[in-house]
Write an enzyme that holds these catalytic residues in place. Structure first.
Site, PDB file in Angstrom:
ATOM      1  N   GLU A 112      11.389  -8.555  -4.609  1.00  0.00           N
ATOM      2  CA  GLU A 112      11.842  -7.262  -4.091  1.00  0.00           C
ATOM      3  C   GLU A 112      13.347  -7.273  -3.849  1.00  0.00           C
ATOM      4  OE1 GLU A 112       7.738  -5.846  -1.811  1.00  0.00           O
ATOM      5  OE2 GLU A 112       9.325  -6.841  -0.674  1.00  0.00           O
ATOM      6  N   LYS A 154      10.999  -6.891   5.259  1.00  0.00           N
ATOM      7  CA  LYS A 154      10.030  -6.708   4.182  1.00  0.00           C
ATOM      8  C   LYS A 154       9.421  -8.065   3.860  1.00  0.00           C
ATOM      9  CE  LYS A 154      11.551  -4.449   0.643  1.00  0.00           C
ATOM     10  NZ  LYS A 154      10.188  -3.877   0.490  1.00  0.00           N
ATOM     11  N   SER A 204       0.806  -1.218   0.000  1.00  0.00           N
ATOM     12  CA  SER A 204       0.000   0.000   0.000  1.00  0.00           C
ATOM     13  C   SER A 204       0.837   1.265   0.000  1.00  0.00           C
ATOM     14  CB  SER A 204      -0.950  -0.002   1.210  1.00  0.00           C
ATOM     15  OG  SER A 204      -0.216  -0.133   2.423  1.00  0.00           O
ATOM     16  N   THR A 205       1.982   1.270   0.696  1.00  0.00           N
ATOM     17  CA  THR A 205       2.828   2.466   0.703  1.00  0.00           C
ATOM     18  C   THR A 205       3.543   2.632  -0.628  1.00  0.00           C
ATOM     19  OG1 THR A 205       3.172   2.152   3.079  1.00  0.00           O
ATOM     20  CG2 THR A 205       4.611   3.707   1.963  1.00  0.00           C
ATOM     21  N   GLY A 209       5.676  -8.484   4.051  1.00  0.00           N
ATOM     22  CA  GLY A 209       4.321  -8.625   4.554  1.00  0.00           C
ATOM     23  C   GLY A 209       3.333  -8.951   3.440  1.00  0.00           C
ATOM     24  N   GLY A 210       3.674  -8.536   2.234  1.00  0.00           N
ATOM     25  CA  GLY A 210       2.838  -8.832   1.074  1.00  0.00           C
ATOM     26  C   GLY A 210       3.318 -10.041   0.294  1.00  0.00           C
TER      27      GLY A 210
END
Length: 240
Positions: free
Chosen positions: A119, A110, A39-40, A112-113
């Site tokens: 990434e 990192k 989302s960010t 969470g998604g």
């Protein structure tokens, strides 16, 4: 004075970061940029698209970290390539993404998604990493509150879990939402979420966890020194 909600902080930091990076010429026309997930990160993708649309930027070549990001780029008309494309040639000028936890040393958790494998591939292949986040993501230590994701080959789930437990981790297989069974990543693998009761050495554990047979990648990011933008509830944005 009213405080900004977390959602408002995310929108603010995406806008400020993109505009600041353009002013500092870290984002420029013709560049190769990695775009993150979540989302960010999506607020930065949206602002980047706006600056392309208003003519500030042109000929941007993007490499996306997930299906979510690729779909957003397609919607905004931002061309998407892979690291293997001849136009990218395995190297990016800059990557921008969010984070789930940020330590005082600017080490990160990192994933969470569930996109941390792509990434990390993309962000470790960039000359500069930029992280954007709201103030809630700043923590004193990593891994004791937000779970560290470890992506594993499905057939190795039990032995990998046993090896992680020997490292002191409490392990939970990530279950799907509105789906029966475990989360399946974009790469077709499963996620084991790990937490520790006591603070851990993220630098050492990033390599140690990856040495376990069956592990694809973990969500500690300690090998890049990122530029970090943090939005605060009072409406300010600080650059670390």
């Amino acid at each position: 004075m009213s405080s900004l909600t977390q959602k408002e902080q995310k929108k603010l930091v995406g806008k400020v970061a993109i505009d600041t990076l353009i002013e500092k010429k870290l984002i420029f026309s013709g560049m190769k940029i990695g775009l993150g997930t979540g989302s960010t990160a999506m607020t930065a993708v949206t602002r980047l698209a706006e600056r392309i649309s208003d003519g500030t930027l042109r000929d941007i070549k993007a490499v996306s970290t997930s299906f979510q990001t690729a779909n957003a780029c397609e919607e905004y008309g931002i061309p998407v390539f892979t690291l293997n494309s001849k136009l990218i040639n395995g190297k990016l000028d800059l990557a921008i993404d969010g984070a789930d936890e940020i330590s005082p040393e600017k080490h990160l958790i990192k994933g969470g998604g569930a996109a941390h494998v792509k990434e990390k591939i993309i962000e470790y292949s960039s000359n500069q990493l930029v992280i954007i986040a709201d103030e809630s993501k700043l923590v004193a230590t990593l891994g004791t509150k937000f779970a560290l994701p470890v992506e594993v080959i499905a057939d190795a789930r039990v032995p990998v879990t046993q090896a992680l437990e020997k490292l002191g981790a409490k392990c939970v297989l990530r279950e799907g939402v509105r789906k029966c069974g475990p989360v399946i990543t974009d790469n077709g693998n499963q996620i084991i979420d790990c937490t520790w009761e006591q603070p851990v050495n993220a630098v050492k554990l990033e390599d140690k966890i990856n040495s376990i047979t069956g592990v694809v990648e973990n969500g500690f990011f300690t090998k890049k020194n990122p530029i970090v933008f943090i939005a605060n509830a009072d409406g300010s944005v600080q650059e670390l």
